[in-house]
Scaffold this motif. Structure first.
Motif, PDB file in Angstrom:
ATOM      1  N   ASP A 112       0.672  -0.691  -0.188  1.00  0.00           N
ATOM      2  CA  ASP A 112      -0.429  -0.017  -0.047  1.00  0.00           C
ATOM      3  C   ASP A 112       0.703   1.338  -0.026  1.00  0.00           C
ATOM      4  N   ASN A 113       2.262   0.875  -0.175  1.00  0.00           N
ATOM      5  CA  ASN A 113       3.129   2.709  -0.449  1.00  0.00           C
ATOM      6  C   ASN A 113       2.209   2.792  -1.672  1.00  0.00           C
ATOM      7  N   THR A 114       2.340   5.123  -0.819  1.00  0.00           N
ATOM      8  CA  THR A 114       1.933   5.564  -2.050  1.00  0.00           C
ATOM      9  C   THR A 114       2.975   5.834  -3.277  1.00  0.00           C
ATOM     10  N   PHE A 115       1.656   6.182  -4.266  1.00  0.00           N
ATOM     11  CA  PHE A 115       2.740   5.645  -5.945  1.00  0.00           C
ATOM     12  C   PHE A 115       2.713   7.320  -5.871  1.00  0.00           C
ATOM     13  N   GLY A 116       3.636   7.187  -6.925  1.00  0.00           N
ATOM     14  CA  GLY A 116       4.376   8.478  -7.670  1.00  0.00           C
ATOM     15  C   GLY A 116       3.860   9.609  -8.089  1.00  0.00           C
ATOM     16  N   TRP A 117       3.321  10.336  -7.508  1.00  0.00           N
ATOM     17  CA  TRP A 117       2.315  11.508  -7.748  1.00  0.00           C
ATOM     18  C   TRP A 117       2.861  12.769  -7.978  1.00  0.00           C
ATOM     19  N   HIS A 118       2.434  12.988  -9.290  1.00  0.00           N
ATOM     20  CA  HIS A 118       2.884  14.006 -10.110  1.00  0.00           C
ATOM     21  C   HIS A 118       1.942  14.346 -11.341  1.00  0.00           C
ATOM     22  N   GLN A 119       2.327  16.652 -11.117  1.00  0.00           N
ATOM     23  CA  GLN A 119       1.484  16.788 -12.214  1.00  0.00           C
ATOM     24  C   GLN A 119       2.948  16.270 -13.693  1.00  0.00           C
ATOM     25  N   ASP A 120       2.579  16.820 -14.906  1.00  0.00           N
ATOM     26  CA  ASP A 120       3.545  16.616 -16.100  1.00  0.00           C
ATOM     27  C   ASP A 120       4.300  17.872 -16.277  1.00  0.00           C
ATOM     28  N   SER A 121       5.229  17.874 -16.685  1.00  0.00           N
ATOM     29  CA  SER A 121       5.471  18.886 -17.378  1.00  0.00           C
ATOM     30  C   SER A 121       7.632  19.691 -16.193  1.00  0.00           C
ATOM     31  N   GLY A 122       8.044  18.889 -15.466  1.00  0.00           N
ATOM     32  CA  GLY A 122       8.961  18.617 -14.613  1.00  0.00           C
ATOM     33  C   GLY A 122       8.692  20.807 -13.954  1.00  0.00           C
ATOM     34  N   ARG A 123      10.397  21.235 -14.945  1.00  0.00           N
ATOM     35  CA  ARG A 123      10.064  22.928 -14.111  1.00  0.00           C
ATOM     36  C   ARG A 123       9.290  23.567 -14.617  1.00  0.00           C
ATOM     37  N   VAL A 124       8.269  23.552 -15.510  1.00  0.00           N
ATOM     38  CA  VAL A 124       6.968  24.311 -15.391  1.00  0.00           C
ATOM     39  C   VAL A 124       6.080  24.833 -14.826  1.00  0.00           C
ATOM     40  N   ALA A 200      -0.922   9.130 -10.984  1.00  0.00           N
ATOM     41  CA  ALA A 200       0.651   8.068 -11.042  1.00  0.00           C
ATOM     42  C   ALA A 200       0.811   7.238 -11.815  1.00  0.00           C
ATOM     43  N   GLY A 201       1.977   6.550 -12.541  1.00  0.00           N
ATOM     44  CA  GLY A 201       1.514   4.878 -13.226  1.00  0.00           C
ATOM     45  C   GLY A 201       1.867   4.523 -10.907  1.00  0.00           C
ATOM     46  N   THR A 202       1.999   2.669 -11.640  1.00  0.00           N
ATOM     47  CA  THR A 202       1.509   1.964 -10.499  1.00  0.00           C
ATOM     48  C   THR A 202       2.315   0.753 -11.200  1.00  0.00           C
ATOM     49  N   PRO A 203       2.267  -0.125  -9.911  1.00  0.00           N
ATOM     50  CA  PRO A 203       3.076  -1.574  -9.473  1.00  0.00           C
ATOM     51  C   PRO A 203       2.188  -2.181 -10.553  1.00  0.00           C
ATOM     52  N   ASN A 204       3.157  -3.467 -11.115  1.00  0.00           N
ATOM     53  CA  ASN A 204       1.549  -4.126 -12.060  1.00  0.00           C
ATOM     54  C   ASN A 204       1.384  -5.625 -11.292  1.00  0.00           C
ATOM     55  N   TRP A 205       0.623  -5.949 -10.318  1.00  0.00           N
ATOM     56  CA  TRP A 205       0.779  -7.325  -9.213  1.00  0.00           C
ATOM     57  C   TRP A 205       0.540  -7.796 -10.123  1.00  0.00           C
ATOM     58  N   SER A 206      -0.503  -8.045 -11.300  1.00  0.00           N
ATOM     59  CA  SER A 206      -1.571  -8.476 -11.967  1.00  0.00           C
ATOM     60  C   SER A 206      -0.061  -9.417 -12.574  1.00  0.00           C
ATOM     61  N   GLU A 207      -0.365 -10.208 -14.000  1.00  0.00           N
ATOM     62  CA  GLU A 207      -0.238 -11.718 -15.253  1.00  0.00           C
ATOM     63  C   GLU A 207      -0.140 -11.328 -16.059  1.00  0.00           C
ATOM     64  N   LEU A 208      -0.930  -9.502 -16.459  1.00  0.00           N
ATOM     65  CA  LEU A 208      -0.898  -9.142 -17.799  1.00  0.00           C
ATOM     66  C   LEU A 208       0.157  -8.284 -18.217  1.00  0.00           C
ATOM     67  N   GLN A 209       0.818  -8.369 -19.133  1.00  0.00           N
ATOM     68  CA  GLN A 209       2.086  -6.689 -18.928  1.00  0.00           C
ATOM     69  C   GLN A 209       0.552  -5.812 -19.487  1.00  0.00           C
ATOM     70  N   ARG A 210       1.147  -4.482 -18.881  1.00  0.00           N
ATOM     71  CA  ARG A 210      -0.171  -3.245 -19.613  1.00  0.00           C
ATOM     72  C   ARG A 210       0.945  -2.747 -20.765  1.00  0.00           C
ATOM     73  N   LYS A 211       0.176  -1.785 -21.778  1.00  0.00           N
ATOM     74  CA  LYS A 211       0.802  -1.681 -22.947  1.00  0.00           C
ATOM     75  C   LYS A 211      -0.051  -0.096 -23.622  1.00  0.00           C
ATOM     76  N   VAL A 212       0.823   1.108 -23.124  1.00  0.00           N
ATOM     77  CA  VAL A 212       0.115   2.403 -23.485  1.00  0.00           C
ATOM     78  C   VAL A 212       0.658   3.570 -24.487  1.00  0.00           C
ATOM     79  N   LEU A 213       0.296   3.477 -24.977  1.00  0.00           N
ATOM     80  CA  LEU A 213       0.957   4.714 -25.918  1.00  0.00           C
ATOM     81  C   LEU A 213       0.199   6.224 -25.496  1.00  0.00           C
ATOM     82  N   PHE A 214       1.399   7.327 -25.196  1.00  0.00           N
ATOM     83  CA  PHE A 214       0.902   8.430 -24.896  1.00  0.00           C
ATOM     84  C   PHE A 214       1.252   9.685 -26.214  1.00  0.00           C
ATOM     85  N   TYR A 215       0.502  10.135 -26.594  1.00  0.00           N
ATOM     86  CA  TYR A 215       0.643  11.836 -27.720  1.00  0.00           C
ATOM     87  C   TYR A 215       0.448  12.594 -27.032  1.00  0.00           C
TER      88      TYR A 215
END
Length: 277
Positions: A112-124, A200-215
């Protein structure tokens, strides 16, 4: 650009949802055939990275995948999605960032560790002097794998958090912030989200690979966030796609664009003039 794409224009209900929550889910944005074709090329890239030494136990973050195959290029101005992008951001836009993520099963016990929460764009987020922070860009995530169940490396969000500059996290780093939910969608779904949405992205505790494309689409005066080596694709692209791939007449045209810089504006003047100002 075929005017038939306007049947997929952003509706007032979709606009309201996006503005209020910071995200929008469009089911069946991709057909099963598109998902299959994209998955073939996704898997090819992933296998090549494994052969090159990528650790199969860790997530693969691979930017600048657009030049790798036309099946990826064809989503840059995809008729079911681009009209919603310009409906939110307007016409002075381009693809400033793209990345694919493969998240394999991690083989670890769930915690139950806290995920890596963030907003995009870094130094912006530190350097822009406004409140709330400016939107500037959005991403469209195309899901190729089934994440309709939890614990599959789901993308987590806090709906409505895009108007908050800070996010209260559990002090002991156990559990997730108030209101946090996993995005649970079927393959072929497109998820639009404001860059300011806390996620946040999260760990994959399943048996399936997660596949995503980001535009990632942003204003033309924003610098690219990865190498975006797409210039060689300009010659075989129509004018609007060239704009989306970063072409322009000169540097000033990114700030004070002419019609030659932004053919999307020219097209919208004829087909959706209410969006041109």
């Amino acid at each position: 650009m075929n005017p038939s794409c306007l049947q997929y224009a952003l509706t007032e209900e979709e606009r309201k949802t996006f503005l209020e929550t910071g995200y929008l889910i469009v089911e069946d944005a991709l057909s099963p055939e598109q998902v299959a074709a994209l998955t073939v090329e996704f898997d090819r890239i992933y296998d090549d990275k494994l052969k090159a030494g990528h650790d199969p136990k860790t997530a693969l973050f691979y930017p600048n995948f657009i030049p790798d195959h036309d099946v990826f290029l064809n989503l840059v101005d995809y008729e079911k999605v681009l009209p919603k992008v310009w409906g939110i951001l307007g016409w002075n836009i381009y693809l400033y960032h793209a990345h694919m993520i493969a998240t394999p099963p991690n083989g670890q016990a769930k915690n139950d560790n806290t995920f890596g929460w963030h907003q995009d764009s870094g130094r912006v987020n530190q350097e822009m002097e406004s409140h709330p922070r400016p939107r500037l860009s959005l991403k469209v995530a195309y899901f190729l794998s089934d994440v309709s169940e939890p614990d599959r490396g789901n993308f987590w969000i806090v709906p409505g958090s895009h108007l908050n500059d800070n996010l209260q996290l559990p002090a002991d780093r156990q559990g997730q912030p108030e209101g946090a939910i996993p995005v649970r969608v079927k393959p072929g779904t497109a998820v639009f989200f404001d860059r300011r949405l806390w996620h946040a992205g999260t760990p994959n505790w399943s048996e399936l690979q997660r596949k995503v494309l980001f535009y990632g689409y942003g204003y033309r005066w924003i610098r690219t966030k990865d190498d975006m080596t797409v210039q060689h694709l300009w010659d075989k692209s129509d004018p609007i796609r060239r704009q989306l791939l970063g072409a322009g007449v000169n540097c000033n045209g990114y700030y004070t664009p002419t019609d030659a810089d932004v053919p999307l504006r020219v097209w919208l003047k004829e087909h959706q003039p209410e969006l041109v100002r």
